[in-house]
Design a protein around this motif. Structure first.
Motif, PDB file in Angstrom:
ATOM      1  N   SER A  92       0.827  -1.208   0.000  1.00 34.73           N
ATOM      2  CA  SER A  92       0.000   0.000   0.000  1.00 34.73           C
ATOM      3  C   SER A  92       0.862   1.259   0.000  1.00 34.73           C
ATOM      4  CB  SER A  92      -0.905  -0.005   1.238  1.00 34.73           C
ATOM      5  OG  SER A  92      -1.504   1.255   1.455  1.00 34.73           O
ATOM      6  N   SER A  93       0.311   2.314  -0.563  1.00 38.43           N
ATOM      7  CA  SER A  93       0.968   3.621  -0.481  1.00 38.43           C
ATOM      8  C   SER A  93       1.042   4.112   0.956  1.00 38.43           C
ATOM      9  CB  SER A  93       0.223   4.648  -1.345  1.00 38.43           C
ATOM     10  OG  SER A  93      -1.118   4.812  -0.892  1.00 38.43           O
ATOM     11  N   SER A  94       0.310   3.467   1.851  1.00 37.40           N
ATOM     12  CA  SER A  94       0.341   3.850   3.261  1.00 37.40           C
ATOM     13  C   SER A  94       1.720   3.652   3.888  1.00 37.40           C
ATOM     14  CB  SER A  94      -0.685   3.043   4.065  1.00 37.40           C
ATOM     15  OG  SER A  94      -2.000   3.317   3.637  1.00 37.40           O
ATOM     16  N   VAL A  95       2.596   2.898   3.241  1.00 33.14           N
ATOM     17  CA  VAL A  95       3.930   2.691   3.805  1.00 33.14           C
ATOM     18  C   VAL A  95       4.751   3.978   3.795  1.00 33.14           C
ATOM     19  CG1 VAL A  95       3.934   0.280   3.057  1.00 33.14           C
ATOM     20  CG2 VAL A  95       5.055   2.002   1.631  1.00 33.14           C
ATOM     21  N   TYR A  96       4.406   4.933   2.933  1.00 32.47           N
ATOM     22  CA  TYR A  96       5.228   6.130   2.790  1.00 32.47           C
ATOM     23  C   TYR A  96       5.033   7.124   3.935  1.00 32.47           C
ATOM     24  CZ  TYR A  96       6.363   4.608  -1.939  1.00 32.47           C
ATOM     25  OH  TYR A  96       6.822   3.887  -3.026  1.00 32.47           O
ATOM     26  N   GLY A  97       3.792   7.337   4.345  1.00 30.15           N
ATOM     27  CA  GLY A  97       3.542   8.288   5.423  1.00 30.15           C
ATOM     28  C   GLY A  97       3.631   9.725   4.962  1.00 30.15           C
ATOM     29  N   HIS A 149      11.702   6.469  -1.860  1.00 30.77           N
ATOM     30  CA  HIS A 149      11.308   7.469  -0.869  1.00 30.77           C
ATOM     31  C   HIS A 149      11.304   6.832   0.524  1.00 30.77           C
ATOM     32  CE1 HIS A 149       8.684  10.223   1.381  1.00 30.77           C
ATOM     33  NE2 HIS A 149       8.882  11.126   0.430  1.00 30.77           N
ATOM     34  N   GLN A 150      11.648   7.607   1.534  1.00 31.99           N
ATOM     35  CA  GLN A 150      11.654   7.062   2.885  1.00 31.99           C
ATOM     36  C   GLN A 150      10.258   6.559   3.264  1.00 31.99           C
ATOM     37  OE1 GLN A 150      12.885  10.454   5.245  1.00 31.99           O
ATOM     38  NE2 GLN A 150      10.795  10.852   5.916  1.00 31.99           N
ATOM     39  N   THR A 151      10.231   5.548   4.108  1.00 32.73           N
ATOM     40  CA  THR A 151       8.963   4.950   4.541  1.00 32.73           C
ATOM     41  C   THR A 151       8.788   5.196   6.034  1.00 32.73           C
ATOM     42  OG1 THR A 151      10.160   2.845   4.703  1.00 32.73           O
ATOM     43  CG2 THR A 151       8.818   3.211   2.736  1.00 32.73           C
ATOM     44  N   GLU A 152       7.836   6.051   6.363  1.00 31.75           N
ATOM     45  CA  GLU A 152       7.500   6.362   7.752  1.00 31.75           C
ATOM     46  C   GLU A 152       5.981   6.373   7.895  1.00 31.75           C
ATOM     47  OE1 GLU A 152       9.365   9.998   8.917  1.00 31.75           O
ATOM     48  OE2 GLU A 152      11.367   9.110   9.009  1.00 31.75           O
ATOM     49  N   PRO A 190      -1.066   2.162  12.080  1.00 28.04           N
ATOM     50  CA  PRO A 190      -0.708   0.743  12.255  1.00 28.04           C
ATOM     51  C   PRO A 190      -0.908  -0.060  10.968  1.00 28.04           C
ATOM     52  CG  PRO A 190      -1.914   1.519  14.175  1.00 28.04           C
ATOM     53  CD  PRO A 190      -1.988   2.631  13.154  1.00 28.04           C
ATOM     54  N   TYR A 191      -1.924   0.270  10.182  1.00 26.20           N
ATOM     55  CA  TYR A 191      -2.123  -0.418   8.904  1.00 26.20           C
ATOM     56  C   TYR A 191      -0.885  -0.271   8.019  1.00 26.20           C
ATOM     57  CZ  TYR A 191      -3.903  -1.374   4.218  1.00 26.20           C
ATOM     58  OH  TYR A 191      -4.067  -1.871   2.948  1.00 26.20           O
ATOM     59  N   GLY A 192      -0.390   0.966   7.888  1.00 33.50           N
ATOM     60  CA  GLY A 192       0.797   1.193   7.082  1.00 33.50           C
ATOM     61  C   GLY A 192       2.007   0.461   7.613  1.00 33.50           C
ATOM     62  N   VAL A 193       2.120   0.381   8.929  1.00 32.10           N
ATOM     63  CA  VAL A 193       3.233  -0.352   9.543  1.00 32.10           C
ATOM     64  C   VAL A 193       3.174  -1.830   9.169  1.00 32.10           C
ATOM     65  CG1 VAL A 193       4.215  -1.122  11.733  1.00 32.10           C
ATOM     66  CG2 VAL A 193       3.545   1.268  11.452  1.00 32.10           C
ATOM     67  N   THR A 194       1.976  -2.416   9.204  1.00 28.79           N
ATOM     68  CA  THR A 194       1.868  -3.836   8.852  1.00 28.79           C
ATOM     69  C   THR A 194       2.222  -4.070   7.390  1.00 28.79           C
ATOM     70  OG1 THR A 194      -0.506  -3.779   8.247  1.00 28.79           O
ATOM     71  CG2 THR A 194       0.047  -4.192  10.564  1.00 28.79           C
ATOM     72  N   LYS A 195       1.851  -3.149   6.528  1.00 35.10           N
ATOM     73  CA  LYS A 195       2.178  -3.320   5.106  1.00 35.10           C
ATOM     74  C   LYS A 195       3.680  -3.193   4.865  1.00 35.10           C
ATOM     75  CE  LYS A 195      -1.744  -4.294   3.227  1.00 35.10           C
ATOM     76  NZ  LYS A 195      -1.928  -5.599   2.552  1.00 35.10           N
TER      77      LYS A 195
END
Length: 328
Positions: free
Chosen positions: A130-135, A146-149, A153-158
């Motif tokens: 997911s694009s949610s990994v980017y933050g 690109h850095q992933t922040e 919690p959903y983005g963290v799991t992805k």
């Protein structure tokens, strides 16, 4: 090809299953029918896939079960040549409220799939990320470097799932690819997404509701493009061990989206603004150059074209789809 699609009765998984079966593949679907939204939509997806199977050389088998059931997953993965892992607890806001449950499903289920695939002769595992990994964006559009922040919690799991896939590729030689989806929409989409809610409200004379000031931007991706990316990866090892963005390479503000839907369906309505929702990303915008080079990926529709197409589909299917949206 024998393909296992986890979460295959869901929105994206259902479209993938339908396409794979239509192309003559033997597809097994694993889905637990979690009532995150009205299950009538999933039942329509199952009916559609069965109808496609009846008219094609492919086959369709539905198994109702959970990816956290390691024995069941092992049996199904061992019978598959490829696994397309879509099963997850979706929803950024759900993950804020229930982080343990989301982690259990999204990571526990994934490890079951990877462990089983590493012990079998699986030729490829494609994972939905997911694009949610980017933050928070440092620059746009997002490249895969690109850095992933993640900010949920959903983005963290992805993001953790991507690392699991990379590790299994490096340790076991398991061919894995992670696709970072950017806000997917289209027929049979989840009813709690912005586009479907805007359309539903306008059709029923209610103003579109925006959470925040509407300046947030999203890269909305038509579901057919997600299908094309997955289909391409079944036939190539060009991206094994890596991650690819899958987006429209364009973005639009939530306010512009609401206005576009409102102006087409109910121009007399005002736009309503409410408090922003926790953990929602401010902006998403995909660079798809890496996917273009690796698998020849090309977005098929602009956001404006895709939204118009979805509205046409919605209008044709209001009799069964709209009550599900209205009850969400």
């Amino acid at each position: 090809m024998r393909i296992l699609v986890t979460g295959g009765a869901g929105f994206i998984g259902g479209h993938l299953t339908e396409a794979f079966v239509a192309e003559g593949n033997d597809v097994t679907v694993l889905d637990n029918f979690e009532p995150f939204y009205d299950l009538g939509i999933k039942r329509r997806t199952v009916e559609r896939c069965r109808a496609v199977a009846a008219d094609s050389e492919g086959s369709y088998e539905l198994i109702e079960g959970d990816v956290r059931d390691s024995d069941l997953v092992s049996d199904l993965v061992c019978d598959a040549e490829a696994v397309v892992h879509q099963a997850a607890q979706a929803g950024v806001r759900t993950s804020v409220d229930e982080p343990r449950e989301v982690t259990d499903i999204n990571l526990g289920g994934l490890v079951n799939v990877l462990e089983s695939a590493a012990r079998s002769e699986t030729r490829r595992v494609i994972l939905a990320s997911s694009s949610s990994v980017y933050g928070k964006p440092q620059s746009l559009p997002y490249t895969e470097e690109h850095q992933t922040e993640p900010v949920s919690p959903y983005g963290v799991t992805k993001l953790a799932g991507e690392h699991y896939a990379r590790v299994y590729n490096e340790l076991h030689g398991l061919p894995t690819v992670c696709l970072r989806y950017f806000t997917v929409y289209g027929p049979r989409m989840r009813p709690n997404m912005a586009i479907s809610n805007f359309v539903s409200r306008c059709y029923n004379g209610e103003p579109p509701v925006i959470y925040g000031d509407g300046s947030q931007t999203r890269d909305f991706t038509y579901v057919d493009d997600i299908v094309d990316a997955n289909r391409s990866l079944l036939a190539t090892d060009a991206a094994d061990g890596g991650v690819l963005n899958v987006g429209s390479s364009d973005n639009i503000s939530i306010r512009e989206l609401a206005v576009a839907v409102r102006d087409q369906l109910a121009p007399e309505l005002d736009i309503v603004y409410e408090e922003p929702r926790q953990a929602d990303a401010e902006h998403t915008h995909a660079s798809v150059e890496k996917a273009q080079e690796a698998i020849g990926y090309e977005p098929s529709r602009s956001i404006e074209e895709g939204v118009r197409e979805f509205i046409d589909w919605y209008d044709e299917n209001r009799e069964w789809y709209e009550p599900l949206v209205r009850s969400s």
